[in-house]
Write an enzyme that holds these catalytic residues in place. Structure first.
Site, PDB file in Angstrom:
ATOM      1  CE  LYS A 235       7.953   7.453  -4.751  1.00 24.78           C
ATOM      2  NZ  LYS A 235       8.499   6.883  -5.998  1.00 24.78           N
TER       3      LYS A 235
ATOM      4  CG  ASP B 149       5.322  -3.397  -5.036  1.00 29.62           C
ATOM      5  OD1 ASP B 149       5.948  -4.438  -5.295  1.00 29.62           O
ATOM      6  OD2 ASP B 149       5.835  -2.423  -4.472  1.00 29.62           O
ATOM      7  CG  ASN B 150       7.622  -0.876  -7.662  1.00 27.22           C
ATOM      8  OD1 ASN B 150       6.774  -0.278  -7.015  1.00 27.22           O
ATOM      9  ND2 ASN B 150       8.816  -1.152  -7.177  1.00 27.22           N
TER      10      ASN B 150
ATOM     11  N   GLY C 260       0.819  -1.218   0.000  1.00 28.50           N
ATOM     12  CA  GLY C 260       0.000   0.000   0.000  1.00 28.50           C
ATOM     13  C   GLY C 260       0.843   1.254   0.000  1.00 28.50           C
TER      14      GLY C 260
ATOM     15  NE  ARG D  80       0.862   1.201  -6.779  1.00 29.11           N
ATOM     16  CZ  ARG D  80       2.006   1.852  -6.736  1.00 29.11           C
ATOM     17  NH1 ARG D  80       3.116   1.195  -6.924  1.00 29.11           N
ATOM     18  NH2 ARG D  80       2.036   3.143  -6.515  1.00 29.11           N
TER      19      ARG D  80
HETATM   20  P1  AMP Z   1       8.904   1.093  -3.241  1.00 26.85           P
HETATM   21  O1  AMP Z   1      10.142   0.297  -2.998  1.00 26.85           O
HETATM   22  O2  AMP Z   1       9.149   2.581  -3.242  1.00 26.85           O
HETATM   23  O3  AMP Z   1       8.154   0.634  -4.428  1.00 26.85           O
HETATM   24  O4  AMP Z   1       7.983   0.858  -1.983  1.00 26.85           O
HETATM   25  C1  AMP Z   1       7.576  -0.411  -1.545  1.00 26.85           C
HETATM   26  C2  AMP Z   1       6.656  -0.264  -0.364  1.00 26.85           C
HETATM   27  O5  AMP Z   1       7.321   0.366   0.722  1.00 26.85           O
HETATM   28  C3  AMP Z   1       5.420   0.583  -0.622  1.00 26.85           C
HETATM   29  O6  AMP Z   1       4.379   0.042   0.128  1.00 26.85           O
HETATM   30  C4  AMP Z   1       5.835   1.926  -0.102  1.00 26.85           C
HETATM   31  O7  AMP Z   1       4.729   2.726   0.254  1.00 26.85           O
HETATM   32  C5  AMP Z   1       6.645   1.546   1.119  1.00 26.85           C
HETATM   33  N1  AMP Z   1       7.618   2.582   1.465  1.00 26.85           N
HETATM   34  C6  AMP Z   1       8.722   2.923   0.789  1.00 26.85           C
HETATM   35  N2  AMP Z   1       9.378   3.919   1.408  1.00 26.85           N
HETATM   36  C7  AMP Z   1       8.670   4.241   2.503  1.00 26.85           C
HETATM   37  C8  AMP Z   1       8.817   5.187   3.564  1.00 26.85           C
HETATM   38  N3  AMP Z   1       9.834   6.040   3.607  1.00 26.85           N
HETATM   39  N4  AMP Z   1       7.871   5.221   4.516  1.00 26.85           N
HETATM   40  C9  AMP Z   1       6.829   4.375   4.493  1.00 26.85           C
HETATM   41  N5  AMP Z   1       6.635   3.460   3.531  1.00 26.85           N
HETATM   42  C10 AMP Z   1       7.537   3.383   2.554  1.00 26.85           C
HETATM   43 MG    MG Z   2       6.519   1.027  -5.310  1.00 27.21          MG
END
Ligand code: AMP
Ligand code: MG
Length: 505
Positions: A121, A260-261, A98, A191
């Protein structure tokens, strides 16, 4: 807003938000406002993109607008929410991810008549944050800004960057870094992992509502098909096959191709440790967290098919309703997935034909492509520069030396050139037409890692945005000949080379 609008209006940012996602059932998201930041400051605004979205850039740049972009104020008509999704991360399923640091402010209809999500973001913690702080550092925000805008200029479907705002707060990573918020624009943030979220919960009603939403938003023709959910799956597979082919043609390495990406719209999404390959090598990996090379350049098509297979699995309950039995649903899913490889191969070969200046098709073309790539691999030739210089050779042998100098083994390359010239004789076009069309398929300018790093460093450590602005200008016209900017066309020298990238989350 027209230029004649009143002064009061100019200081107030207006969005014509439609909130179709927030009309979906409550279990699709968590409603919450972004968390305000200490000192919002606009460091970059994409005025052109704002206009195409029907937003007045002067309004966005006003104090009122910047407060919205920082998450300090909720715009009229906005119903902020964090979306729920799941996903396979490096092959392991996580039933709940999420938006842990993002807020969907709402959706707009652009000048093109299409719907776009406006998302912050780095906008603070949400119920999906797990251990994270909900924030983003300036460096990764600017990286996403540069690389996503470069991809758009290169003609690759992608999310866009509307604005970057610094927060006046620090985020703690390995060290304390300046915080920032990115305003991201996407056709949607659905996604593969969004479908997995409902499938994992055996929530077939949720799945159906989501699929209907995706069809209405991205694949309206599927609604008219005999089997709409199969048509949705076919649509995503087709767009993703073309997308990953475009990545491969440009040497783009996504870096975190988790499910998720992987977007349902077929856009490139989530610019973390992404990078462009320089010397051609299919094993290239930049991401520091990708120790096994799962998301190496050469693995991307396979990984995309793997991700789409997860989508097909998630859709099985809906396919079963269409097909009447579990077995028939499986058959349907497999049929859809079987189309990925040929679609990808056609898109890739077609793209390489353009890059080589070929307008017609011959059976041996694929071999000619592979031979050139093998030579590039053996000679550590820069993929982008190699193809760009080949455009000069298309005009005649007087252009050969420039490209030949990129191959230590000039003999091997020379014999390839001879065969290429022979092949070009079968083409109806003039050398000038060919060189021109090749220049439209082979960019001079990509966001090279060392240039990106330098721009991020100057901004993060010295509040110097000049290198960032210059790089943005360069990558916004990637196919143009701009002789004064030659240094931007060159690969990193050994001492400049960046071999690892970080998502910085
Ligand atoms: P990502 O690697 O950016 O695709 O993120 C993967 C998951 O980690 C997603 O659910 C993001 O919302 C969560 N996420 C990434 N960075 C943070 C952060 N700094 N704080 C909270 N959730 C994060
Ligand atoms: Mg992501």
């Amino acid at each position: 807003m027209s230029p004649s609008s009143s002064t009061a209006d100019r200081h107030t940012a207006h969005f014509r938000f439609e909130n179709t996602y927030s009309r979906l059932p409550e279990r699709f998201y968590a409603r919450l406002n972004p968390t305000p930041v200490a000192v919002p400051r606009l460091v970059k605004l994409n005025t052109e993109l704002a206009r195409t979205l029907g937003i007045d850039p002067r309004e966005l740049a006003s104090d009122h607008g910047v407060e919205i972009l920082a998450g300090n104020r909720v715009a009229d008509g906005s119903e902020p929410l964090a979306q729920a999704y799941a996903g396979h991360q490096f092959g392991y399923f996580v039933p709940q991810l999420g938006d842990g640091r993002a807020n969907l402010l709402g959706e707009l209809v652009g000048r093109d008549g299409l719907g776009y999500d406006i998302q912050l973001k780095g906008s603070g913690r949400t119920p999906f944050s797990r251990g994270g702080d909900g924030r983003a550092a300036l460096g990764p925000v600017l990286r996403e800004y540069i690389v996503s805008e470069a991809m758009a200029a290169l003609g690759v479907p992608t999310t866009r960057a509307l604005a970057a705002v610094t927060t006046g707060e620090r985020v703690q990573r390995e060290i304390a870094l300046p915080g920032a918020v990115l305003t991201r624009v996407a056709r949607s943030h659905l996604r593969v992992g969004t479908f997995q979220y409902f499938a994992a919960r055996r929530d077939t009603d949720g799945l159906r509502i989501l699929a209907d939403f995706a069809i209405a938003r991205h694949y309206p023709d599927a609604a008219k098909a005999e089997r709409p959910y199969r048509a949705l799956l076919d649509g995503v597979i087709g767009r993703q096959a073309e997308l990953v082919a475009q990545w491969m043609l440009l040497g783009f390495i996504h870096g975190v191709m988790n499910t998720d990406n992987t977007s349902i719209s077929g856009e490139t999404i989530d610019y973390g440790p992404c990078a462009f390959m320089e010397a051609y090598d299919p094993a290239t990996v930049f991401s520091a967290i990708d120790q096994q090379g799962r998301y190496a350049y050469g693995n991307q098509p396979r990984v995309m098919l793997w991700n789409l297979t997860r989508l097909a699995e998630a859709l099985l309950p809906l396919l079963e309703e269409e097909e009447g039995s579990e077995q028939a649903a499986l058959r349907s899913a497999n049929e859809a997935l079987a189309a990925f490889a040929p679609k990808y191969e056609v898109a890739r070969l077609d793209g390489f034909r353009h890059k080589l200046g070929l307008f017609t098709e011959r059976e041996d073309d694929a071999l000619m492509v592979e031979r050139l790539l093998e030579l590039m691999f053996a000679n550590h030739t820069d993929l982008t520069l190699g193809f760009r210089r080949l455009c000069g050779a298309a005009l005649g042998p007087e252009g050969d030396e420039e490209v030949r100098s990129l191959f230590a083994d000039a003999g091997g390359f020379d014999s390839w050139l001879v065969d290429w010239r022979k092949r070009l004789k079968e083409e109806p076009h003039s050398p000038h037409e060919r060189a021109r069309s090749m220049r439209m398929a082979n960019p001079a300018f990509i966001p090279r890692n060392h240039l990106v790093e330098a721009a991020l460093k100057a901004a993060s450590e010295h509040q110097d945005y000049q290198p960032f602005e210059e790089l943005l200008d360069v990558i916004s016209r990637p196919y143009e000949e701009r002789p004064s900017l030659e240094r931007y066309t060159m690969p990193a020298r050994a001492e400049e080379r960046v071999s690892q990238t970080f998502c910085g989350t």
